[in-house]
Design a protein around this motif. Structure first.
Motif, PDB file in Angstrom:
ATOM      1  N   UNK A 105       0.803  -1.226   0.000  1.00 61.19           N
ATOM      2  CA  UNK A 105       0.000   0.000   0.000  1.00 61.19           C
ATOM      3  C   UNK A 105       0.840   1.282   0.000  1.00 61.19           C
ATOM      4  N   UNK A 106       2.133   1.191  -0.289  1.00 65.48           N
ATOM      5  CA  UNK A 106       2.964   2.397  -0.277  1.00 65.48           C
ATOM      6  C   UNK A 106       2.457   3.429  -1.287  1.00 65.48           C
ATOM      7  N   UNK A 107       2.172   2.998  -2.500  1.00 66.31           N
ATOM      8  CA  UNK A 107       1.714   3.918  -3.549  1.00 66.31           C
ATOM      9  C   UNK A 107       0.314   4.430  -3.262  1.00 66.31           C
ATOM     10  N   UNK A 108      -0.536   3.562  -2.730  1.00 66.16           N
ATOM     11  CA  UNK A 108      -1.917   3.955  -2.457  1.00 66.16           C
ATOM     12  C   UNK A 108      -1.973   5.014  -1.356  1.00 66.16           C
ATOM     13  N   UNK A 109      -1.129   4.888  -0.356  1.00 62.96           N
ATOM     14  CA  UNK A 109      -1.107   5.879   0.718  1.00 62.96           C
ATOM     15  C   UNK A 109      -0.820   7.272   0.173  1.00 62.96           C
ATOM     16  N   UNK A 110       0.109   7.359  -0.757  1.00 65.19           N
ATOM     17  CA  UNK A 110       0.425   8.663  -1.344  1.00 65.19           C
ATOM     18  C   UNK A 110      -0.768   9.223  -2.113  1.00 65.19           C
ATOM     19  N   UNK A 111      -1.468   8.342  -2.845  1.00 66.97           N
ATOM     20  CA  UNK A 111      -2.611   8.795  -3.627  1.00 66.97           C
ATOM     21  C   UNK A 111      -3.720   9.340  -2.737  1.00 66.97           C
ATOM     22  N   UNK A 112      -3.949   8.681  -1.612  1.00 68.19           N
ATOM     23  CA  UNK A 112      -5.110   9.018  -0.786  1.00 68.19           C
ATOM     24  C   UNK A 112      -4.852  10.084   0.261  1.00 68.19           C
ATOM     25  N   UNK A 113      -3.598  10.482   0.461  1.00 67.81           N
ATOM     26  CA  UNK A 113      -3.295  11.457   1.513  1.00 67.81           C
ATOM     27  C   UNK A 113      -4.185  12.701   1.445  1.00 67.81           C
ATOM     28  N   UNK A 114      -4.408  13.297   0.266  1.00 68.75           N
ATOM     29  CA  UNK A 114      -5.223  14.532   0.242  1.00 68.75           C
ATOM     30  C   UNK A 114      -6.678  14.339   0.640  1.00 68.75           C
ATOM     31  N   UNK A 115      -7.190  13.090   0.548  1.00 75.49           N
ATOM     32  CA  UNK A 115      -8.597  12.862   0.903  1.00 75.49           C
ATOM     33  C   UNK A 115      -8.731  11.990   2.145  1.00 75.49           C
ATOM     34  N   UNK A 116      -7.622  11.757   2.843  1.00 73.55           N
ATOM     35  CA  UNK A 116      -7.639  10.850   3.993  1.00 73.55           C
ATOM     36  C   UNK A 116      -8.579  11.338   5.088  1.00 73.55           C
ATOM     37  N   UNK A 117      -8.716  12.664   5.245  1.00 75.60           N
ATOM     38  CA  UNK A 117      -9.589  13.163   6.311  1.00 75.60           C
ATOM     39  C   UNK A 117     -11.061  12.833   6.058  1.00 75.60           C
TER      40      UNK A 117
ATOM     41  N   UNK B 216     -13.372   9.389   7.640  1.00 74.04           N
ATOM     42  CA  UNK B 216     -14.277   9.345   8.814  1.00 74.04           C
ATOM     43  C   UNK B 216     -15.734   9.385   8.404  1.00 74.04           C
ATOM     44  N   UNK B 217     -16.047   9.840   7.184  1.00 78.04           N
ATOM     45  CA  UNK B 217     -17.435   9.943   6.744  1.00 78.04           C
ATOM     46  C   UNK B 217     -17.953   8.654   6.104  1.00 78.04           C
ATOM     47  N   UNK B 218     -17.075   7.671   5.937  1.00 76.76           N
ATOM     48  CA  UNK B 218     -17.482   6.425   5.298  1.00 76.76           C
ATOM     49  C   UNK B 218     -18.161   5.498   6.302  1.00 76.76           C
ATOM     50  N   UNK B 219     -18.919   4.504   5.826  1.00 75.19           N
ATOM     51  CA  UNK B 219     -19.460   3.485   6.731  1.00 75.19           C
ATOM     52  C   UNK B 219     -18.332   2.753   7.459  1.00 75.19           C
ATOM     53  N   UNK B 220     -18.667   2.148   8.584  1.00 75.74           N
ATOM     54  CA  UNK B 220     -17.664   1.527   9.452  1.00 75.74           C
ATOM     55  C   UNK B 220     -16.822   0.487   8.728  1.00 75.74           C
ATOM     56  N   UNK B 221     -17.453  -0.318   7.868  1.00 77.08           N
ATOM     57  CA  UNK B 221     -16.723  -1.362   7.154  1.00 77.08           C
ATOM     58  C   UNK B 221     -15.604  -0.764   6.313  1.00 77.08           C
ATOM     59  N   UNK B 222     -15.895   0.334   5.623  1.00 78.97           N
ATOM     60  CA  UNK B 222     -14.888   0.972   4.774  1.00 78.97           C
ATOM     61  C   UNK B 222     -13.847   1.699   5.610  1.00 78.97           C
ATOM     62  N   UNK B 223     -14.273   2.324   6.699  1.00 79.46           N
ATOM     63  CA  UNK B 223     -13.301   2.996   7.587  1.00 79.46           C
ATOM     64  C   UNK B 223     -12.281   1.995   8.107  1.00 79.46           C
ATOM     65  N   UNK B 224     -12.767   0.831   8.494  1.00 75.51           N
ATOM     66  CA  UNK B 224     -11.879  -0.191   9.035  1.00 75.51           C
ATOM     67  C   UNK B 224     -10.879  -0.649   7.979  1.00 75.51           C
ATOM     68  N   UNK B 225     -11.345  -0.843   6.745  1.00 77.09           N
ATOM     69  CA  UNK B 225     -10.449  -1.297   5.677  1.00 77.09           C
ATOM     70  C   UNK B 225      -9.351  -0.280   5.407  1.00 77.09           C
ATOM     71  N   UNK B 226      -9.709   1.000   5.368  1.00 77.05           N
ATOM     72  CA  UNK B 226      -8.715   2.024   5.068  1.00 77.05           C
ATOM     73  C   UNK B 226      -7.810   2.302   6.254  1.00 77.05           C
ATOM     74  N   UNK B 227      -8.280   2.046   7.445  1.00 76.06           N
ATOM     75  CA  UNK B 227      -7.393   2.152   8.607  1.00 76.06           C
ATOM     76  C   UNK B 227      -6.270   1.137   8.489  1.00 76.06           C
ATOM     77  N   UNK B 228      -6.591  -0.042   7.929  1.00 83.23           N
ATOM     78  CA  UNK B 228      -5.565  -1.047   7.714  1.00 83.23           C
ATOM     79  C   UNK B 228      -4.528  -0.597   6.705  1.00 83.23           C
ATOM     80  N   UNK B 229      -4.962   0.130   5.688  1.00 84.87           N
ATOM     81  CA  UNK B 229      -4.022   0.640   4.688  1.00 84.87           C
ATOM     82  C   UNK B 229      -3.040   1.607   5.320  1.00 84.87           C
TER      83      UNK B 229
END
Length: 915
Positions: free
Chosen positions: A71-83, A86-99
């Protein structure tokens, strides 16, 4: 930004895609070409244009040194929208917390993919999105799979993904709907570009650069900046090396602080700026400040994107790193390891890179890190640790064991490229029995070659025996299961089937173990058939254990115990769906095949379509063959002859089709049905009869019995009943040994349809009684034959009732050609047959039907999206198209509309009465 020279056509393509995305029609484009042709420049220009057009632009880039870090490349892509996570459903929040490393366990890759998709969809609802991915060939496997997942699902969204990759790159095409190959600039554009950047070059140097650059834009821009010594250096070097030398030469005048900063950045391109400055200070022996960064920016070597420093071109990074001395590189990695002690994965990686020769202690630490990562479910993190540990040990057998284990874990996360790279490094001569078995498990996943199947099965059984004797039961069971599966897929001969079954017996297994039941079904169904079917009826598996359910379902499927197969595979599919295991879900959706014989054509169509898409996405090609064959069979039975013929052609040209009788027998069934329905019964009989010839490539020793109804139909129509009876002579004996639904139906159907006139009446009655309750399509076909026989006996009034039953059932399941046959026979019997009612699946695609059914059950768009692994906005788009086709205007009327349509399909047609 200066306008790009010579890339006008490419820019028009990019701007056209931006216009499409702005209108809510997304997609993916891959730009590919060798280093320096302008891929990165095109991405930068597209980003500038998109920003000016109101898009939000997210950027990332693969880095050669990080391609093993999950997930090294994905982390860079998502940094600007990482905040916004918190607005996603719990299932998706949990998955992205793992990333982002905030959880102890690693979510499954496709759960992450869906979470990323929903995060991007929500962002795109505010303004269109452009995703720019440079150096696709270097991104880590986890990010690669997530981006591929997203790219396949943005067609109806305001999201455009543009990626750039060097060639060759085996998987690159799977990321994009469109490909844009870059070629070198023509002479005119090359001259214009060179003169724009270096207008005062002496004529001889200008001519030499034009010749050596060969239309490469980066060379035309950069080589003039390193004029000194060029004529002497450029003669024999490859262009990439010339460019690297030119970039490296530009650091000669840099200060010591700037140089060590650039070297630290080259070794760890995505590290935070403060960490890079801290490591640089250690290297230089004095404080390195942002002044060093500014110097690098002023020298046009790096750019700043926010507070992140990036090389202006990947060749600059490799030039600076490769031209540093060995001492400088080792010191840089030691300094980086020291400042990353709070990130164990990267700390260990730099410690390994700073080590020359073997280091048993560090190898052990890396192996322990891999063990801990695997235990927490972070398989992707364990792979690079094992790969680096293998480089640090002297013992060949231990090193090979680490590489095989790393390859095994890499294959678990469907990283076929890195899996093969790891396998290529293994020393086969150093394999122990367990490692040999592991290697065969991995190679079985990555290469299911159709040649020499019997030898391959024997090798797998022998290796499984070695692993079992060495005490590695899990590895042995896994490999023997795969050998057994090949006995079905490739229709192993009697010898290898017996060898696999005997090895299982040697282990003295629990006969009720689902793994054992499936193995016996796969290997020797005629020997174990009665026992397997009885035990399948008695087991009560955990409904959430996908592995056990799949064993039971697939075992039932291969012996033709269709009702059990459908039930267990449906439960397995639900388990895999809930876990986001798309490859395994595709395998369980192979339950579409037995549904065909139950007459569940709509469900089979939906499952085959979904399974095909997932099998293609996850590269489950054996599953793809089975589902493709199922889709063709459904199309033939529904009367979609063009689609069926096209599907079977696509099936036959697949590289794995030769030597795969499990798929070949269905392909032959489709061709036989198409000939039969086209009014060519003799041709149909010849096609179908080939599947009963052991020397024919379409023969399958078990699955051939599913074709008996078609063969019997063709034989009656072609006047080859006696030949058919001879062909099926061993059916009664084998049906006694394997009393599955498939064999019961084959025996009963053939007995009735091929019966002489003096016993036909009683045999039809007996066959209808013998048929399993769920085999409605075979029952309808028997009613049709009974009605035809009665008409031949001039008993038209008696013929009407079975013909009505046949017509109604064919209408209900959507078997249009057979329904029309029944109507013709009814008219000939003196009764006007009512008009056929529309079938739901005539109006909706397979996925639209799934969406409509779930929405009617009350599931929200997000809930439907989570089940089908598509965005909630795609679900909404489907519903927008579904409503007018069903004659409704809102979601609230959907359940009633589907119920009304279903009622029309299932009610008996009211005859107009005798003529």
């Amino acid at each position: 930004m200066r306008a790009m020279i010579g890339r006008e056509e490419e820019l028009r393509t990019l701007r056209g895609l931006l216009a499409e995305a702005g209108a809510g029609r997304g997609g993916a484009l891959l730009i590919h070409g060798t280093a320096g042709l302008g891929k990165s420049a095109l991405l930068r220009t597209a980003g500038t244009d998109a920003t000016a057009g109101g898009f939000r632009v997210l950027r990332t880039s693969g880095v050669e040194t990080e391609q093993w870090l999950p997930y090294a490349t994905l982390q860079l892509l998502l940094q600007p929208v990482a905040r916004d996570i918190k607005n996603l459903p719990a299932l998706h929040r949990s998955a992205l917390s793992g990333v982002f490393g905030a959880t102890e366990t690693e979510p499954h890759i496709y759960r992450v993919g869906l979470a990323v998709l929903e995060l991007l969809v929500d962002a795109a609802s505010r303004q269109p999105l452009l995703l720019l991915v440079d150096d696709l060939q270097w991104i880590d496997s986890s990010s690669r799979q997530v981006l591929r997942f997203v790219a396949r699902r943005i067609g109806d969204l305001a999201i455009q993904l543009v990626a750039a990759s060097r060639i060759p790159y085996a998987e690159a095409d799977s990321y994009a709907h469109l490909n844009l190959p870059l070629e070198p600039l023509g002479r005119k554009a090359a001259t214009e570009l060179l003169d724009a950047g270096a207008p005062d070059l002496p004529t001889p140097v200008r001519a030499l650069i034009l010749e050596r650059a060969a239309g490469n834009p980066l060379a035309l821009v950069e080589l003039p900046k390193a004029l000194e010594g060029i004529p002497a250096q450029m003669d024999d070097l490859p262009l990439t090396q010339r460019l690297e030398d030119a970039f490296a030469a530009r650091t000669d005048s840099a200060s010591r602080e700037c140089y060590v900063f650039l070297l630290a950045l080259a070794a760890e391109p995505t590290a935070p700026l403060n960490r890079l400055l801290e490591a640089s200070s250690q290297l230089s022996g004095s404080d390195v400040s942002v002044d060093a960064v500014q110097e690098a920016v002023d020298a046009d070597l790096v750019t700043m994107v926010g507070y992140t420093c990036e090389f202006r071109h990947p060749l600059m990074r490799s030039a600076i790193y490769n031209h540093a001395t060995l001492t400088e590189r080792l010191a840089t990695h030691r300094a980086l390891a020291a400042v990353m002690d709070d990130a164990p994965e990267r700390e260990l990686a730099h410690q390994a890179a700073a080590t020359l020769g073997p280091d048993a202690e560090l190898a052990a630490r890396l192996e322990r890190f891999a063990d801990a990562s695997q235990a927490r479910g972070k398989v992707a993190a364990a792979v690079p640790a094992l790969r680096q540990a293998a480089d640090l040990v002297l013992d060949t057998q231990r090193r090979t064991g680490m590489l095989v284990r790393a390859a095994e874990l890499s294959s678990e996360i469907n990283d076929r490229i890195n899996t093969q790279m790891l396998l290529d490094r293994t020393d086969v001569s150093a394999l122990g029995p367990v490692e040999r078995a592991r290697l065969l498990v991995v190679s079985d996943k990555s290469a299911f070659e159709p040649d020499e199947p019997h030898r391959r099965i024997q090798d797998m059984v022998t290796a499984a025996a070695g692993a079992f004797d060495a005490g590695s039961t899990d590895v042995a069971e896994n490999l023997l299961w795969r050998a057994g599966a090949r006995c079905f897929f490739q229709d192993g001969d009697t010898q290898v089937r017996a060898q696999a079954a005997a090895e299982l017996d040697r282990w003295n297994p629990d006969p009720d173990d689902p793994h054992v039941l499936a193995m016996r079904a796969y290997t020797e169904p005629y020997r174990y058939g009665t026992e397997v079917i009885a035990r399948l009826d008695a087991v009560s598996p955990d409904r959430e254990d996908g592995r056990i359910l799949h064993f039971l379902g697939s075992g039932a499927m291969v012996v033709g115990d269709v009702s059990h197969a459908t039930r267990y595979l449906a439960l397995a599919a639900e388990a895999w769906r809930s876990q986001g295991r798309l490859g395994l879900l595709a395998r369980s959706l192979a339950g579409a095949w037995p549904r065909v014989y139950l007459g569940q054509l709509d469900r089979a169509r939906e499952q085959a379509a979904e399974g095909l898409a997932l099998a293609e996405e996850t590269e489950e090609w054996i599953v793809w063959l089975g589902l493709k064959a199922t889709a063709g069979l459904v199309a033939a039975l529904r009367g979609e002859t063009d689609a069926a013929a096209r599907t079977v052609r696509e099936l036959r040209v697949h590289s794995l089709f030769p030597g795969m009788p499990f798929a070949a027998v269905i392909a032959q069934q489709i061709d036989g049905l198409l000939a039969l329905l086209d009014g060519s019964p003799a041709e149909a009989y010849g096609i179908l009869a080939r599947t009963f010839d052991p020397a024919d490539p379409h023969h399958h020793s078990v699955s051939r019995w599913l074709l008996v109804p078609d063969l019997a139909d063709a034989a009656v129509a072609a006047g080859t009943v006696e030949q058919a009876r001879e062909l099926l002579a061993d059916l009664p004996v084998l049906a006694d040994r394997l009393p599955s639904e498939m064999m019961v139906v084959a025996r009963a159907y053939a007995d009735a349809v091929l019966a002489p006139d003096d016993t036909a009446e009683e045999r039809h009655a007996a066959a209808l009684t013998a048929l399993p309750a769920g085999w409605t399509l075979s029952r309808a076909r028997l009613h049709l034959h009974h009605g035809r026989w009665l008409r031949r006996q001039r008993r038209n009034v008696d013929a009407r009732n079975p013909l009505r039953l046949a017509r109604d059932e064919f209408d209900r399941v959507g078997a249009q050609p057979w329904a029309e046959m029944a109507r013709e026979q009814l008219r000939a019997a003196g009764e006007s047959a009512a008009r056929r009612h529309a079938n739901t699946s005539d109006q909706l695609s397979a996925q639209e039907m799934q969406v409509a059914e779930m929405a009617a059950q009350g599931l929200s768009n997000r809930e439907i999206g989570q089940r089908l692994f598509i965005s909630h906005r795609t679900v909404g788009a489907h519903l927008y198209r579904i409503y007018p086709r069903l004659g409704i205007t809102s979601r609230g009327k959907l359940a009633a509309a589907l119920a009304a349509l279903h009622e029309e399909q299932t009610k008996a047609d009211v005859s107009d009465g005798p003529e």
